[in-house]
Scaffold this motif. Sequence first.
Motif, PDB file in Angstrom:
ATOM      1  N   ARG A  86       0.030   3.908  -2.386  1.00 61.94           N
ATOM      2  CA  ARG A  86      -1.350   4.393  -2.375  1.00 61.94           C
ATOM      3  C   ARG A  86      -1.786   4.965  -1.031  1.00 61.94           C
ATOM      4  O   ARG A  86      -2.950   5.303  -0.871  1.00 61.94           O
ATOM      5  N   SER A  87      -0.876   5.054  -0.070  1.00 58.49           N
ATOM      6  CA  SER A  87      -1.282   5.541   1.247  1.00 58.49           C
ATOM      7  C   SER A  87      -0.239   6.497   1.816  1.00 58.49           C
ATOM      8  O   SER A  87       0.925   6.481   1.426  1.00 58.49           O
ATOM      9  N   GLU A  88      -0.714   7.330   2.726  1.00 51.40           N
ATOM     10  CA  GLU A  88       0.152   8.298   3.376  1.00 51.40           C
ATOM     11  C   GLU A  88      -0.398   8.548   4.771  1.00 51.40           C
ATOM     12  O   GLU A  88      -1.609   8.657   4.956  1.00 51.40           O
ATOM     13  N   PHE A  89       0.481   8.648   5.759  1.00 52.88           N
ATOM     14  CA  PHE A  89       0.070   8.906   7.128  1.00 52.88           C
ATOM     15  C   PHE A  89       0.642  10.243   7.576  1.00 52.88           C
ATOM     16  O   PHE A  89       1.791  10.572   7.253  1.00 52.88           O
ATOM     17  N   LEU A 141       0.796  -1.224   0.000  1.00 51.89           N
ATOM     18  CA  LEU A 141       0.000   0.000   0.000  1.00 51.89           C
ATOM     19  C   LEU A 141       0.831   1.278   0.000  1.00 51.89           C
ATOM     20  O   LEU A 141       0.279   2.370  -0.064  1.00 51.89           O
ATOM     21  N   SER A 142       2.142   1.166   0.079  1.00 52.03           N
ATOM     22  CA  SER A 142       2.975   2.363   0.236  1.00 52.03           C
ATOM     23  C   SER A 142       2.802   3.366  -0.900  1.00 52.03           C
ATOM     24  O   SER A 142       2.898   4.568  -0.675  1.00 52.03           O
TER      25      SER A 142
END
Length: 122
Positions: free
Chosen positions: A6-9, A3-4
């Motif tokens: 497609r995702s961000e925190f 998911l890296s």
Amino acid sequence: LGLSARSEFRLSDWFAEIRDRFDLIVSNPPYISETEMADLSPEVRDWEPRIALTPGGDGLSAYREIASGAPERLLPGGRLIVEIGWRQGASVASIFAQAGFGQVDVLQDLNGHDRVVRAIRA
């Protein structure tokens, strides 16, 4: 999970540092009311950070904050999902509905207690 890409925190005090818009906001905010704190088991009450357990008062202030900031941070059709205390389903659902969210649902845990409220930004 792959998911890296497609995702961000991000870390922020609620929405203070957040300017983008998202498809999904998920939160497990502090929700225990001040009066319920004394009834918690000692291993929770005495060892967990107080700020992680209760915002004080009725335990609903975090949901009011989320409901006020989330519509500007969600894309149309974006989803908001929060964990709640087992007696807070109707109250949190009402807060979200009053903030203009649609399709507000209260979901139960395996014991049949209210545990999650989910909503969709119109």
